[in-house]
Design an enzyme around this catalytic site. Structure first.
Site, mmCIF file in Angstrom:
data_model
loop_
_atom_site.group_PDB
_atom_site.id
_atom_site.type_symbol
_atom_site.label_atom_id
_atom_site.label_comp_id
_atom_site.label_asym_id
_atom_site.label_seq_id
_atom_site.Cartn_x
_atom_site.Cartn_y
_atom_site.Cartn_z
ATOM 1 N N SER A 594 0.834 -1.186 0.000
ATOM 2 C CA SER A 594 0.000 0.000 0.000
ATOM 3 C C SER A 594 0.875 1.244 0.000
ATOM 4 C CB SER A 594 -0.947 -0.035 1.195
ATOM 5 O OG SER A 594 -1.991 0.860 0.997
ATOM 6 N N ASP A 669 -9.501 -4.638 -5.515
ATOM 7 C CA ASP A 669 -9.051 -3.602 -4.580
ATOM 8 C C ASP A 669 -9.883 -2.331 -4.735
ATOM 9 O OD1 ASP A 669 -7.647 -1.795 -3.001
ATOM 10 O OD2 ASP A 669 -5.694 -2.586 -3.578
ATOM 11 N N HIS A 701 -7.939 -5.115 -1.058
ATOM 12 C CA HIS A 701 -6.648 -4.479 -0.824
ATOM 13 C C HIS A 701 -5.674 -5.391 -0.079
ATOM 14 C CE1 HIS A 701 -3.864 -1.221 -0.778
ATOM 15 N NE2 HIS A 701 -3.799 -1.189 0.532
#
Length: 725
Positions: A594, A669, A701
């Site tokens: 991320s 995601d 995600h």
């Protein structure tokens, strides 16, 4: 980016029978090898007694001062099952594998918990002494985000995008009937759950009125997520407001259950603003709302009439040259309904401030540079506030109490480390679960006014004789500006030999609302970190400026220029590694997810040559593809800050890529949409750069469940392929 993934000094000699982790244990190990602890401890109201669950989650046990804190069983899963079956519909079969994990004490004799049967969801009140159960609320099994009145006379819940209410007598009332796509009522997924939002509905203290969000996202662009499990792949559209584009419009409405009428709070223009920290006045006559502008640098705490919705006054305002981030609703004093606590980091650290309902600041309740992490509640007489505070430059968690009338603060725990501590309802005893670099978990109970602590648990090293653990060492560095101490850790390979050279894996995150290094058991290291060290890697992690738990200035340094100060600090960590004779500078790798994926990819294109191999999971590649609420807080809009977006963007830098880069993404995601990595792949193709890519078709995600084992195995093998000699 609170929704984003965050992966999880002691030495150990290799003893006979010890082994390394398996790849499966990188996921299941945290439960399998958890240090002994108290399970879900809770103090009982109006007593000096606390309850816990047994290690098998089958029994509720009690300890109290009168019995010298000896444990005794007070309820079992069989007791609960029998009581439930006696009060539920005969067609509902009771299925309990564990004692209810959400149990809470309604009073010193009763617990309350939720139970979901085949057709209905219930709130149950259970008498521990008589073993009798009572149904407090009942709602349909398909009702989501249920919230009850304090007297349990009504429960509100969502059916799709609308609100219904069920009364104690079973009467169902339809509150909203919006059918237009993009209109969502009562959802906690408002403003994408930024600004501390975890609820979308709030009952008034008198249990008659329901305040709720009404979100209109019909003007927000649809974003397609491809569903691969169909004969012909289908599209699932989500509303995704990208930075600088049209955002959702939110209002707050009040439904009066007596009159069946609705009113809308007059929160004003512009429509694209954020409505936060929603709080009922104890009288049920007024509602307080934080009105935050889209730029997120100006907050007004406003008061509204709950009867007709009209604006009454602005209590106070908070402005910043960077951003204001309200995260906590107002907390009214139990014995002074005209005073409340407000949390803010406006003076440098998140602390408590006492206001009255006219908006007058009565006093600060802050203590030194302690950051308030969690307000546990008030003392039984309502004169003190108990909270967990962050100390020792972000490393430690301690328990504090502060006198509301004077601001005098007492620290109730002291040893350096992480204290998961709480104060008894009568304020006489502290229950403390403590760990640090060298301590797995010590549990003590002791009197606030002194006296020798009574030992409840002294947890042994759960790996002893089973797993050969590498050495974990605390590291303290200084930021790139030469002024700020930074916390890190280094994990050495098993059987480490300082005369040899080892490959390196740097694991990082670097973004806001995350902290990877803490003074607790394993020093915050995750099991994959330990696994990689066991495979022969030096594993290094450091929290740079911009990460969490260090105060306002530590975080705000990143404003309008994400990736700049963070990268500069991480380079200091790299310099530290390169200074070590045992680090093989020709075999250095980096891994992050991320925001950490953004940092990882940034290193590979902005500082090529440092790392020979990298794995970037769910990476942000271009901040203009990220959503409004998080992205604009830190970067403003692309129109307002084109230079910042250009510096942070990685698409035009793909031509500088050097080394082996594996990008992993979840096809579903909804946070960092797959467009980020696909655009980067295309840029690499155009630049003639090779890059490896792997997609998890059904994951969002975070890659979860059994597939997470597959992911860690892939990452480990990728590093081995390129960094192992």
């Amino acid at each position: 980016m609170k929704k984003l993934l965050i992966l999880f000094l002691f030495g150990s000699s290799l003893a006979y029978g010890q082994r390394n982790f398996t790849i499966e244990e990188t996921v299941y190990g945290p439960r399998q090898f958890a240090p002994q602890s108290l399970v879900l401890p809770q103090w009982l109201p109006q007593t000096d007694a606390f309850s816990t669950l047994d290690a098998s989650y089958q029994k509720l046990t009690l300890r109290d001062a009168q019995s010298s804190w000896q444990s005794r069983d007070i309820a079992t899963i069989e007791d609960i099952s029998t009581a439930l079956q006696s009060v539920l519909n005969s067609n509902e079969s009771v299925k309990l594998s564990y004692f209810p994990l959400d149990y809470s004490w309604a009073d010193k004799d009763h617990i309350a918990f939720a139970y979901e049967a085949d057709s209905w969801k219930y709130t149950i009140r259970y008498a521990v002494k008589t073993k009798q159960a009572q149904i407090l609320t009942k709602s349909p099994a398909d009702g989501a985000q249920a919230t009850s009145t304090t007297d349990y006379s009504k429960v509100a819940y969502l059916v799709d995008n609308n609100i219904e209410i069920s009364s104690k007598e079973g009467k169902r009332t339809i509150v909203t009937q919006d059918s237009l796509a993009g209109i969502v009522n009562g959802s906690d997924y408002t403003h994408r759950q930024e600004f501390g939002i975890s609820k979308g509905m709030w009952w008034s203290p008198d249990n008659e009125k329901l305040l709720y969000y009404r979100k209109d996202e019909s003007m927000v662009s649809n974003y397609p997520l491809i569903q691969w499990d169909k004969r012909v792949a289908a599209t699932k559209d989500i509303r995704y407001p990208m930075a600088g584009m049209k955002s959702e419009e939110v209002t707050l409405r009040v439904y009066d259950s007596k009159t069946s009428s609705h009113i809308t709070l007059q929160t004003g223009e512009p429509k694209e603003q954020y409505l936060t920290i929603c709080t009922w006045d104890p009288s049920s006559k007024y509602i307080y709302v934080g009105i935050l502008n889209r730029e997120q640098n100006h907050l007004k705490v406003n008061k509204y009439d709950a009867t007709d919705g009209h604006f009454i006054q602005t209590l106070f305002e908070e402005k910043s040259e960077s951003w204001v981030e309200p995260l906590h609703a107002l907390t009214f004093l139990p014995n002074k309904p005209d005073q409340f606590l407000y949390q803010t980091d406006k003076d440098g650290f998140n602390q408590l401030y006492l206001y009255d309902v006219s908006g007058k600041l009565l006093r600060s309740l802050g203590y030194e540079d302690v950051i308030v992490e969690d307000v546990q509640g008030f003392s039984s007489d309502g004169k003190k506030v108990i909270y967990t505070g962050i100390t020792n430059k972000g490393l430690d968690r301690q328990l504090f109490e502060v006198a509301i009338a004077t601001g005098k603060t007492q620290q109730l725990t002291n040893k350096s480390g992480t204290h998961r501590a709480s104060l008894s309802a009568n304020g006489n005893y502290v229950l403390d679960q403590f760990s640090n670099l060298n301590t797995a978990n010590n549990v003590d109970v002791y009197a606030v006014k002194g006296g020798k602590p009574l030992e409840i648990i002294r947890a042994t090293n759960p790996f002893e004789g089973k797993i050969s653990l590498p050495k974990i060492e605390a590291v303290s560095l200084v930021s790139a500006d030469g002024q700020t101490p930074l916390n890190g850790r280094i994990i050495y390979p098993a059987n480490f030999d300082g005369t040899k050279k080892y490959p390196v894996m740097v694991y990082l995150y670097g973004g806001s609302h995350a902290q990877l290094v803490q003074n607790k058991w394993l020093y915050g290291a995750g099991y994959f970190d330990l696994y990689m060290a066991q495979q022969g890697y030096i594993v290094f992690t450091m929290d740079n400026r911009g990460s969490d738990a260090r105060g306002r200035d530590f975080t705000r340094i990143t404003h309008r220029q994400l990736g700049q100060a963070e990268m500069a600090d991480q380079l200091k960590g790299i310099d530290f590694l390169k200074s070590k004779s045992f680090v093989d500078q020709s075999r250095m790798g980096i891994f992050g997810w991320s925001f950490g994926g953004f940092m990882t990819t940034s290193f590979m294109v902005q500082h090529p040559g440092i790392f020979q191999t990298a794995v970037a999971g769910g990476p942000v590649i271009d901040w203009k593809y990220y959503e409004v609420m998080y992205g604009e807080r830190y970067m403003d809009t692309p129109q307002e800050n084109p230079e910042g977006y250009q510096k942070a963007g990685l698409l035009d830098k793909a031509k500088q890529l050097a080394g082996n880069l594996l990008i992993i993404h979840g096809a579903q995601d909804p946070v960092v949409v797959q467009q980020h990595s696909m655009e980067f792949i295309e840029a690499c193709i155009k630049a003639g750069k090779q890059v490896d890519y792997f997609l998890y078709p059904t994951h969002e995600h975070n890659v979860m469940g059994k597939d997470r084992i597959h992911m860690y195995d892939k990452i480990a093998k990728y590093f081995d392929l390129h960094l192992k000699k």
